[in-house]
Design an enzyme around this catalytic site. Sequence first.
Site, PDB file in Angstrom:
ATOM      1  N   TYR A  45     -10.849 -10.562 -47.701  1.00 35.19           N
ATOM      2  CA  TYR A  45     -10.903 -11.475 -48.723  1.00 35.19           C
ATOM      3  C   TYR A  45      -9.679 -12.277 -48.537  1.00 35.19           C
ATOM      4  O   TYR A  45      -9.783 -13.203 -49.445  1.00 35.19           O
ATOM      5  CB  TYR A  45     -11.210 -10.822 -50.062  1.00 35.19           C
ATOM      6  CG  TYR A  45     -12.373  -9.969 -50.213  1.00 35.19           C
ATOM      7  CD1 TYR A  45     -13.366  -9.799 -49.088  1.00 35.19           C
ATOM      8  CD2 TYR A  45     -12.664  -9.513 -51.342  1.00 35.19           C
ATOM      9  CE1 TYR A  45     -14.592  -8.956 -49.463  1.00 35.19           C
ATOM     10  CE2 TYR A  45     -13.970  -8.373 -51.402  1.00 35.19           C
ATOM     11  CZ  TYR A  45     -14.752  -8.348 -50.614  1.00 35.19           C
ATOM     12  OH  TYR A  45     -15.636  -7.400 -50.635  1.00 35.19           O
ATOM     13  N   HIS A 108     -14.491  -0.467 -44.686  1.00 32.34           N
ATOM     14  CA  HIS A 108     -15.391  -1.483 -45.159  1.00 32.34           C
ATOM     15  C   HIS A 108     -16.796  -1.177 -44.876  1.00 32.34           C
ATOM     16  O   HIS A 108     -17.910  -1.633 -45.530  1.00 32.34           O
ATOM     17  CB  HIS A 108     -14.848  -3.030 -44.743  1.00 32.34           C
ATOM     18  CG  HIS A 108     -15.450  -4.052 -45.786  1.00 32.34           C
ATOM     19  ND1 HIS A 108     -14.560  -5.360 -46.274  1.00 32.34           N
ATOM     20  CD2 HIS A 108     -16.282  -4.347 -46.649  1.00 32.34           C
ATOM     21  CE1 HIS A 108     -15.089  -6.024 -46.780  1.00 32.34           C
ATOM     22  NE2 HIS A 108     -16.232  -5.658 -47.165  1.00 32.34           N
TER      23      HIS A 108
END
Length: 274
Positions: A45, A108
């Site tokens: 991000y 993730h």
Amino acid sequence: MNLSKDAFDGHSQLGFGVYLLKDCYKQVYTALSLGIRLIDSAISYRNERECERAIQDFCRNSLDVKRDEIILVTKIPDSMQGFERTWKAILQSLRRVDRPFLDMVLIHSPKWPERRLESWRALVELKKEGIVREIGVSNYNVHHLEEIVASKLPLPAVNQIELSAFNSRIEIQEYCSNHGISLMAFSPLTIGQRLDDVRLLDLAAKYKRTPSQILLRYCLERNISPIFKSEKLDRIHENAGCMDFQMNSQDLAWMTTWDEEFVSKPSWNPIILP
Ligand SMILES: NC(=O)c1ccc[n+]([C@@H]2O[C@H](COP(=O)([O-])OP(=O)(O)OC[C@H]3O[C@@H](n4cnc5c(N)ncnc54)[C@H](OP(=O)(O)O)[C@@H]3O)[C@@H](O)[C@H]2O)c1
């Protein structure tokens, strides 16, 4: 300080996610000022530093909230899986947030069968070294978790998966609960795609709440931490309002029957990977 006890005790709490936020500092600061103590970022991000800056400023300006009470989550992307790469990724994250340890790190996704267990091994070591306080995974299905169980390595504290009233994941919750793994729900608002469901509107009217608050409350009542996102400060305010009411068990059971295995972004659904 033991983060598990002070900040992450395995009980559900409302989380704020920061994927693709344009002005992350302002939103994170607002979320914190509304009582949210779980901030969900990721290496991919590219805003860990901004999140940490908002957290530090918030703690400095507030009289009674200590940094240890807030959890900043980050995640190891697929491109950094494997023992060495994961280790290196964590050291880079540490430099970005300028702290001696990270609060919580997740893998993730389970994308690489041949690397994910090595990443997990690295996280286990990093935790032992005190460089990471809490470790977990994301987008792990039962068969991915079974791989860790079979390895005899310590189990994740957390599994963050897509979950909502329209994708209730009962089987994964049962498995996680039996293995002491807490659940976090991403896209709990279905990225807005089911907010006009008539059953949801009925419940919102019944509880005098908004559809978003009902969806977030549904997770909290199931002891799952929902991670929502909004660019808009008034919506962050609205959504934080899910923390101060309760729903009865019949309505929760009813919501669980709404399951349609809804996936909000079919292009990102790693939980189905082998
Ligand atoms: N681990 C993973 O693989 C993974 C994957 C996806 C997401 N996540 C995490 O989960 C977080 C949230 O996920 P998400 O953004 O996919 O899903 P979400 O929170 O279900 O949906 C966010 C969307 O809902 C809208 N929204 C928020 N509050 C609203 C309200 N009260 N009324 C109407 N619309 C509202 C937002 O629009 P506005 O911004 O216009 O308000 C935004 O478009 C991410 O930021 C990230 O941290 C993790």
